[in-house]
Design an enzyme around this catalytic site. Structure first.
Site, PDB file in Angstrom:
ATOM      1  N   LYS A   1      -0.173  14.258  -6.334  1.00 32.65           N
ATOM      2  CA  LYS A   1      -0.480  12.596  -6.941  1.00 32.65           C
ATOM      3  C   LYS A   1      -2.390  12.761  -7.359  1.00 32.65           C
ATOM      4  CE  LYS A   1       2.121   9.673  -4.265  1.00 32.65           C
ATOM      5  NZ  LYS A   1       2.563   8.911  -3.201  1.00 32.65           N
TER       6      LYS A   1
ATOM      7  N   GLU B   1       1.251   5.954 -10.887  1.00 38.19           N
ATOM      8  CA  GLU B   1       2.459   5.957 -12.016  1.00 38.19           C
ATOM      9  C   GLU B   1       2.541   3.958 -11.624  1.00 38.19           C
ATOM     10  OE1 GLU B   1       2.257   8.768 -10.048  1.00 38.19           O
ATOM     11  OE2 GLU B   1       3.051  10.033 -11.307  1.00 38.19           O
TER      12      GLU B   1
ATOM     13  N   LYS C   1       4.660   1.925  -0.861  1.00 37.59           N
ATOM     14  CA  LYS C   1       3.527   2.330   0.362  1.00 37.59           C
ATOM     15  C   LYS C   1       2.537   2.169   0.710  1.00 37.59           C
ATOM     16  CE  LYS C   1       4.289   4.963   4.489  1.00 37.59           C
ATOM     17  NZ  LYS C   1       5.482   6.417   4.774  1.00 37.59           N
TER      18      LYS C   1
HETATM   19  C1  G6Q Z   1       8.721  10.165  -0.296  1.00 43.06           C
HETATM   20  C2  G6Q Z   1       7.634  10.391  -0.741  1.00 43.06           C
HETATM   21  C3  G6Q Z   1       7.695   9.713  -1.868  1.00 43.06           C
HETATM   22  C4  G6Q Z   1       7.008   8.717  -2.730  1.00 43.06           C
HETATM   23  C5  G6Q Z   1       6.617   8.024  -3.900  1.00 43.06           C
HETATM   24  C6  G6Q Z   1       5.887   6.985  -3.468  1.00 43.06           C
HETATM   25  O1  G6Q Z   1       9.539  10.110   0.802  1.00 43.06           O
HETATM   26  O2  G6Q Z   1       6.634  10.059  -0.156  1.00 43.06           O
HETATM   27  O3  G6Q Z   1       8.355  10.185  -3.562  1.00 43.06           O
HETATM   28  O4  G6Q Z   1       7.559   7.237  -1.858  1.00 43.06           O
HETATM   29  O5  G6Q Z   1       5.364   8.669  -4.070  1.00 43.06           O
HETATM   30  O6  G6Q Z   1       4.462   6.570  -3.008  1.00 43.06           O
HETATM   31  P1  G6Q Z   1       3.904   4.772  -2.848  1.00 43.06           P
HETATM   32  O7  G6Q Z   1       5.243   3.983  -1.639  1.00 43.06           O
HETATM   33  O8  G6Q Z   1       2.988   5.042  -1.942  1.00 43.06           O
HETATM   34  O9  G6Q Z   1       3.523   4.717  -4.173  1.00 43.06           O
END
Ligand code: G6Q
Length: 552
Positions: free
Chosen positions: A516, A223, A217
């Site tokens: 994070k 990672e 997102k």
């Molecule tokens: C979900 C959380 C978390 C997120 C991951 C990946 O509701 O916010 O699990 O999906 O940390 O984040 P990104 O999609 O931004 O890489």
């Protein structure tokens, strides 16, 4: 906008509501009630405490330690907490995610093309269908082989790189729908920053036949970006460093076009989603691109239809026969009035191997909170720990504790009447096991019964089962894409109702955000030769030992 401006007006605390006190008194009065007695006293119990939802999904909660009166009291609580109004607010697109000032609209991801849902004056359904249409074209081109890699070969391996909400949903759905996938394509899911994950998942892939979907997102997650960079290096090594290959072997799913472009992915190959979709609610957005490639656009649409059916059921059915609401209320009863601290989700279907792991995030990231919407600590329990494994494997392992351990472990059993792989007697044995487990947990085996079987008196206590251990059985006709959609939406909405009753924000995740940034300070310290900056003595010692081993 500041938090103070967006926080809600103080509402009466949950545990000061008369409906809460009524449940407490009822719980006290019910303390000695055993499921054996409840069934004996009410021959209609199984029909009173069960409900059929969309697609023939049948939910039997008669083996929960509730009576019809318990359910009435729980429904009173749901009404007092404004569950109905809050459902409407979510579907309307109100910014109910207060701490992030966002709407919560995963339901828009499966809205039909002609529905209108406005966020800040923009009809988000149009945007959703634009992306879905682009995904369909892309998925078809991979499935048909029309999309060629850099050397002209067709794609055979699809590797999804993402973590958390950008991994668990697609990984779970790929397993769950394996029977519906195009079998000449392989799908892998790389999430862990441990290099082993990437190395093992790609070791037998030919770069010329491999497509990476970088799902993030934010497109900043440590990672995912580390794995994405490793994937790019891995691919470019095979293509003699020719960066034009990236466009043929990398696509992105993100809300961050700028970062996607900076990574080298053509934004024409980027599939967007929106800040009103939480990561853990995103598997039916473009994050599900791997799912769509695997099962094809038509079956992906059926998955969305399944979600949609449960959305409509949730939005329109009276609370007293509303599956997600009832499931949520039973959970509230177990957690807040019977003191259960966990929930075991036990699917009797091998395809749902990763379903409990998926729900772990959905439930625990959403409702693992101790601060209410009013900014104060809550004075009641919230989310139980969610865990589980497919049956019957768990029966030969941790079920011992569920039957005879000291903690109370409510269970959700999930089973399907029709097998996808009808082989001899397997299906009947599978189903006999799930029914037998729920029965044994509820009714147990008394000392007298044990002794009547000839058991020595000194051994009888070990071999007796108290019973009265609560479970719900969800029995569905068949595991199809549509049924999977219904099932996931069932749990999504259950989580929503519980969050509403507990008075917390189910849609932020500050604990994950903390994760994070936590490592960032230590990363440079691991490779430096200068003395490590001050940490506590434990962290300091561990860093020193690691550095010594690393430099050896
Ligand atoms: C979900 C959380 C978390 C997120 C991951 C990946 O509701 O916010 O699990 O999906 O940390 O984040 P990104 O999609 O931004 O890489």
């Amino acid at each position: 906008m500041s938090f103070a401006q967006t926080s809600v007006a103080p509402a009466p605390l949950l545990n000061t509501l008369p409906q809460w006190s009524a449940l407490q008194s009822h719980a006290l009065a019910q303390r000695e009630a055993h499921l054996r007695d409840l069934f004996a006293a009410d021959p209609a119990r199984a029909s009173t405490l069960s409900v059929e939802g969309p697609g023939g999904m049948f939910m039997d909660y008669s083996k929960q330690r509730v009576t019809p009166h318990t359910m009435e009291l729980l429904l009173d609580l749901a009404h007092a907490k404004g569950v109905r109004a809050r459902i409407d607010a979510m579907f309307r697109g109100d910014k109910i995610n207060l701490t992030e000032d966002r709407a919560v609209l995963h339901v828009a991801l499966r809205a039909p093309r002609d529905e209108r849902i406005l966020v800040d004056g923009v009809d988000v359904v149009v945007e959703v269908h634009d992306v879905l249409d682009r995904m369909k074209v892309f998925a078809d081109s991979i499935r048909s082989g029309a999309w060629k890699g850099h050397t002209g070969k067709r794609i055979r391996h699809v590797v999804n790189i993402g973590i958390g909400g950008s991994d668990l949903g697609p990984a779970m759905a790929y397993d769950a729908l394996a029977a519906y996938t195009q079998r000449d394509l392989s799908f892998r899911f790389v999430s862990n920053v441990d290099g082993t994950d990437f190395a093992e998942k790609t070791r037998d892939c030919d770069p010329a036949e491999t497509l990476f979907i970088i799902c993030s997102k934010t497109f900043t997650t440590l990672e995912t970006m580390t794995n994405a960079n490793t994937a790019r290096d891995w691919a470019l090594k095979a293509f003699a460093g020719d960066v034009t290959a990236v466009a043929k072997h990398f696509v992105a799913v993100s809300t961050n076009a700028q970062k996607v472009s900076a990574f080298g992915i053509d934004t024409a190959n980027m599939f967007g989603f929106w800040d009103w979709v939480g990561g853990r609610y995103s598997m039916d957005s473009a994050i599900g691109l791997s799912t769509m490639i695997a099962v094809g656009p038509a079956q992906f649409t059926q998955l969305l239809d399944g979600f949609r059916e449960m959305d409509v059921h949730f939005r329109t059915t009276p609370l007293a026969s509303n599956l997600p609401v009832l499931m949520a209320l039973v959970g509230i009863w177990n957690t807040n009035f019977l003191g259960a601290q966990t929930l075991a989700v036990l699917p009797y279907d091998q395809y749902l191997d990763r379903f409990s792991a998926y729900l772990q995030q959905l439930e625990m990231e959403s409702n693992g909170k101790h601060v209410g919407l009013d900014g104060n600590r809550v004075a009641w329990e919230t989310c139980p720990a969610v865990w589980g494994q497919p049956g019957t494997n768990g029966q030969h392992a941790f079920y011992q504790m569920i039957h005879q351990g000291t903690p109370l472990v409510p269970c959700d059993f999930i089973a399907f009447c029709e097998p996808l792989n009808p082989l001899g007697v397997h299906q009947d044995l599978l189903i006999a096991n799930v029914f037998a487990q729920a029965e044994a947990l509820a009714f147990g085996k008394t000392r007298a019964e044990v002794e009547s079987e000839g058991c020595a008196p000194w051994l009888a206590a070990h071999r007796q089962f108290d019973g009265n251990r609560p479970s719900t059985t969800i029995l569905c006709p068949r595991l199809t894409p549509m049924m999977l959609g219904r099932l996931i939406a069932l749990y999504e909405h259950k989580v929503f109702v519980q969050g509403t009753i507990w008075g917390i924000n189910s849609f932020d995740q500050w604990g994950v955000e903390l994760g994070k940034v936590l490592a960032q300070r230590i990363i440079p310290e691991l490779s430096g030769s200068a003395p490590t900056p001050a940490h506590d003595s434990s962290t300091q010692t561990l860093i020193a030992r690691y550095r010594a081993a690393r430099d050896r």
